[in-house]
Design a protein around this motif. Structure first.
Motif, short mmCIF file in Angstrom:
data_model
loop_
_atom_site.label_atom_id
_atom_site.label_comp_id
_atom_site.label_asym_id
_atom_site.label_seq_id
_atom_site.Cartn_x
_atom_site.Cartn_y
_atom_site.Cartn_z
N LEU B 33 0.82 -1.21 0.00
CA LEU B 33 0.00 0.00 0.00
C LEU B 33 0.86 1.27 0.00
N VAL B 58 -6.17 9.68 -3.67
CA VAL B 58 -5.26 8.56 -3.38
C VAL B 58 -5.84 7.71 -2.25
N GLN B 59 -6.32 8.37 -1.22
CA GLN B 59 -6.89 7.62 -0.08
C GLN B 59 -8.14 6.84 -0.48
N LEU B 62 -6.97 3.80 -2.34
CA LEU B 62 -6.39 2.79 -1.44
C LEU B 62 -7.50 2.02 -0.71
N ILE B 63 -8.52 2.73 -0.29
CA ILE B 63 -9.65 2.06 0.37
C ILE B 63 -10.33 1.09 -0.59
N ALA B 64 -10.50 1.52 -1.85
CA ALA B 64 -11.12 0.63 -2.85
C ALA B 64 -10.26 -0.60 -3.09
N HIS B 66 -8.26 -1.92 -0.98
CA HIS B 66 -8.40 -2.75 0.23
C HIS B 66 -9.70 -3.56 0.17
N GLU B 67 -10.79 -2.92 -0.22
CA GLU B 67 -12.09 -3.60 -0.26
C GLU B 67 -12.14 -4.63 -1.38
N ARG B 69 -9.42 -6.31 -2.62
CA ARG B 69 -8.19 -7.12 -2.71
C ARG B 69 -8.48 -8.60 -2.90
N ILE B 85 -9.35 -0.02 -11.10
CA ILE B 85 -9.84 0.62 -9.87
C ILE B 85 -9.45 2.10 -9.85
N LYS B 89 -12.26 5.11 -9.78
CA LYS B 89 -12.39 5.99 -8.62
C LYS B 89 -12.05 7.43 -8.98
#
Lengths: 214, 187
Positions: B33, B58-59, B62-64, B66-67, B69, B85, B89
């Motif tokens: 990450l 960017v944040q 990163l959340i997307a 993570h969700e 993965r 992704i 986003k």
């Protein structure tokens, strides 16, 4: 530590191992088979199919082609719908193939309006085929949504529309065997409710994502 | 011995780290990450310019990641999965005017503190460094800059451009569509 670093720390702390999942292709084909069987069973349970339908299927190649093109459109929509639930899994070519399959199916049925392969008749008329087509697609659609909700569709509305249309077309295409063969009747009482199911699925999903944005 | 190019090296390393992350390895996932955060930021800055809201984007990405993965198939390349992704986003954030809200909020805070805006937050200058915006048709770019970057309302943007509000909305819609195409199919 800036916000991004803080976010990364939060996302990585307490990480759980992911359970291995079945291939999305296997899930798509499993759904197709199970949903197809359920749809056929529901239609048979609610009334007899047109008495001469099976013989027409073997004796009239264009009618067989209409049914075959419908089945290929159902399969293409299902596979593309399932793959679109995984980022980058559904290629542009697959969407094009799906569009071509659907166009072929609709084109053949549109051509039948002017030159039907079978003599239109009221043999096998079902009183509530419009509602049956819509309702029988709901269970397969719910099953599909349950399967793909575990993934991450980037365009949930489009995914729902494809799966809804695939589910609706299952009953619509089988109604061409079970119900009357009359092209105008098919467009209004079979294909329209199938399209409505796809549209309803897309709208419900878009409404839901409006409140639970990802 | 032939050395892999940087893209190939990233591809291999990220795919391995993601595989470890799927197995629950926190350290590898953190490394992944962190690397992706740097990569995504430079990618977005090169495409859209160095705006104040890029860090938020960017944040969100990163959340997307993570969700999503668990959807990454270790048998396939990771870059197409990542870029799908990122593109989604980025366009989504632009369409939702998050940039407008944050830019407006930042401008209001700066006005209150009477602190001059940091050079990197100057939209016009940053836009000059944004590749994607440069490739837009001028009328679409102007509409997007006014509404999404500088925070003008549709009415004010229409007045500024000397067109109707409906025309502004259409140009914004088409501008976003052009951006999406450029992200997915860069010429």
């Amino acid at each position: 530590m800036n916000d991004t670093q803080d976010l990364i720390l939060r996302l990585t702390t307490g990480l759980q191992a992911q359970k291995p999942r079945l291939s999305i292709w296997i899930q798509a084909f499993t759904w197709l088979v199970i949903s197809g069987v359920i749809t056929v069973l529901l239609i048979h349970m609610s009334g007899p199919i047109r008495s001469n339908a099976l013989s027409q299927l073997f004796s009239t190649p264009r009618f067989a082609l209409e049914i075959a093109s419908g089945i290929s459109a159902i399969a293409a929509l299902a596979v593309t719908g399932f793959l679109s639930a995984v980022p980058a899994a559904a290629h542009r070519g697959l969407f094009l193939l799906t569009l071509l399959s659907l166009t072929l199916f609709l084109g053949l049925n549109a051509y039948a309006l002017f030159n039907p392969p079978l003599a239109p008749s009221t043999l096998g008329k079902r009183e509530h085929c419009l509602y049956e087509t819509f309702v029988y697609g709901i269970l397969p659609l719910a099953f599909a949504w349950h399967l793909i909700s575990r993934y991450y569709p980037l365009n949930p509305g489009r995914t729902a529309a494809m799966l809804g249309l695939s589910a609706g077309l299952m009953s619509a295409v089988y109604m061409q065997i079970a119900c009357v063969y009359e092209p105008v009747h098919m467009f209004i009482y079979h294909l329209m409710p199938a399209s409505l199911l796809g549209l309803s699925a897309a709208l419900c999903t878009l409404w839901r994502t409006r409140f639970h944005t990802r | 011995m032939e050395k892999g190019n940087p893209h190939q090296q990233d591809e291999t390393r990220w795919a391995t780290l993601m595989q470890e992350a799927q197995a629950g390895n926190e350290e590898d996932y953190r490394q992944l990450l962190n690397e992706l955060a740097t990569f995504i930021k430079s990618y977005l800055v090169s495409r859209f310019g160095n705006h104040c809201f890029i860090e938020d984007w960017v944040q969100d990405i990163l959340i997307a990641i993570h969700e999503a993965r668990h959807t990454y198939d270790t048998g396939r390349r990771i870059r197409p999965w990542l870029f799908a992704i990122i593109h989604h986003k980025a366009i989504d954030a632009l369409r939702r005017k998050k940039s407008y809200d944050r830019l407006l909020s930042a401008q209001q805070q700066e006005a209150l503190a009477q602190v001059p805006a940091a050079p990197n937050c100057c939209p016009e200058e940053a836009l000059a460094r944004g590749e994607l915006m440069d490739h837009l048709r001028p009328k679409h770019r102007d509409a997007l800059v006014l509404t999404k970057i500088q925070g003008y309302s549709i009415r004010d943007a229409a007045r500024q451009l000397g067109v109707s509000e409906g025309t502004v909305k259409i140009r914004v819609f088409r501008g976003i569509r052009e951006l999406r195409k450029q992200l997915e199919f860069p010429s």
